[in-house]
Design a protein around this motif. Structure first.
Motif: not given
Ligand SMILES: Cc1ncc(COP(=O)(O)O)c(C=O)c1O
Length: 362
Positions: A118-138
């Protein structure tokens, strides 16, 4: 111009999908002719009794809503067999994600999640000032639990696991999820996003609500936007231990869940036969669509939800654009894939017809 945060200024606003009126104007169609299969909404309106229940609260619009969500919270706590204190409501589960990231994120932290998800995980991480780490699906488009675990480091404060996963529709059996949760350090919050939980019929799958109540580092997110067909009203909820919920509430603005939403959600509860009807209709329609896409030779992931993720390759943009001219909207995803929400029988028929025309025209 005021001095905006550079990480926020670099974002493009989240695209919710094109407005029906714009598409209709552009292609000379009546908005009522457009089939919108872009947002995983329910194909029919709310549960019986909801419209009547909501009408009766509109006259009290001058009053603020019940900040405690008392009536809804007590009804839901009985249904889920948890305590009222284990529940927190939000203006959609997206708002709860923002509150979680606000409470646990910030500079020097990271938030880990699968991708695509869900693309919002990326947004909420950025909004909060966190780094986002995206792990590819298998290779089967499932969240890679081992890789997700390996991505957690000393700076990780939140790991989000979408089960079933949007957009791939895949699930993990409860045993694998619970082994994953056991492996995560207690200082990291595991967010189980179960937005599509109600659609799943596979017996290996289980919600993690009971675990969330017991473990201080697990929270389950659910929504009334999908099978309950209340997307317009923006209401979702979190289930967690009492202590966790107390902490999360500190990051929530007051009065964010309006009274229409609370009343609509309350009126939707306690209707197991209606829930089952919608679930089984969705399953039958999904089988039909999966069969039809398979007949057209289009690769897919295994969906347990109200949408199907399928591959169009290089032609994805032209096919999606071609379908739009026929008044059928689906969502192009990255890497040559697209996602279609399961509609009602007529919408699904229109989807296949538009797909066939667009495949020929492309
Ligand atoms: C995985 C997932 N979580 C959460 C949501 C958002 O739900 P809500 O409408 O409750 O904000 C969606 C909506 O598409 C979703 O796909």
């Amino acid at each position: 111009m005021p001095r905006f945060r550079s990480d926020i200024a670099a974002l493009s606003p989240y695209k919710v999908g094109r407005q029906l009126a714009d598409v209709a104007r552009e292609h000379g169609l009546d908005p009522s002719e457009i089939v919108k299969l872009t947002a995983n909404e329910g194909p029919e309106g709310p549960f019986p009794g909801v419209v009547e229940a909501v009408s009766s609260v509109l006259a009290n619009s001058n009053r603020y809503p019940d900040n405690a969500c008392w009536d809804l919270g007590h009804a839901l706590s009985a249904e889920l067999e948890v305590d009222f204190s284990n529940l927190m409501f939000g203006a959609g589960s997206v708002a709860l994600l923002v509150e979680i990231a606000t409470a646990l994120g910030g500079p020097g932290t990271n938030i880990v999640f699968g991708w695509p998800s869900f693309v919002m995980y990326r947004f909420v991480a950025i909004w909060s000032g966190s780094r986002h780490v995206e792990v590819p699906v298998d290779s089967a488009f499932r969240i890679d639990l081992e890789a997700l675990r390996a991505a957690i480091d000393d700076e990780t404060t939140v790991v989000v696991l979408c089960n079933p996963n949007n957009p791939t529709g895949t699930i993990h059996p409860a045993d694998d999820i619970e082994a994953f949760i056991d492996s995560v350090p207690e200082s990291v919050l595991v967010v189980m996003d179960e937005a599509y939980h109600e659609f799943v019929t596979d017996t290996s799958y289980r919600s993690e609500v009971s675990l969330a109540v017991e473990r201080p580092n697990v929270v389950v997110l659910r929504t009334f936007s999908k099978i309950y067909a209340l997307a317009s009203h923006r209401i979702g909820y979190a289930v967690g231990s009492t202590d966790l919920i107390i902490e999360l509430r500190k990051a929530q603005a007051p009065l964010t869940v309006n009274q229409v939403a609370q009343t609509a959600a309350l009126a939707s509860l306690g209707q197991p036969a209606e829930l089952e009807r919608r679930r089984s209709e969705n399953t039958a329609r999904r089988h039909h669509l999966v069969g039809a896409l398979g007949e057209r030779g289009l690769p897919m992931s295994e969906s347990h939800t109200n949408f199907v993720y399928f591959e169009l390759g290089d032609r994805v943009d032209s096919v999606v654009a071609g379908m739009t001219t026929h008044g059928v909207l689906i969502r192009p995803m990255g890497g040559g894939w697209a996602r279609v929400t399961i509609g009602d029988d007529e919408e699904n028929r229109r989807f296949l017809e538009a797909l066939d025309s667009a495949l020929v025209d492309k």
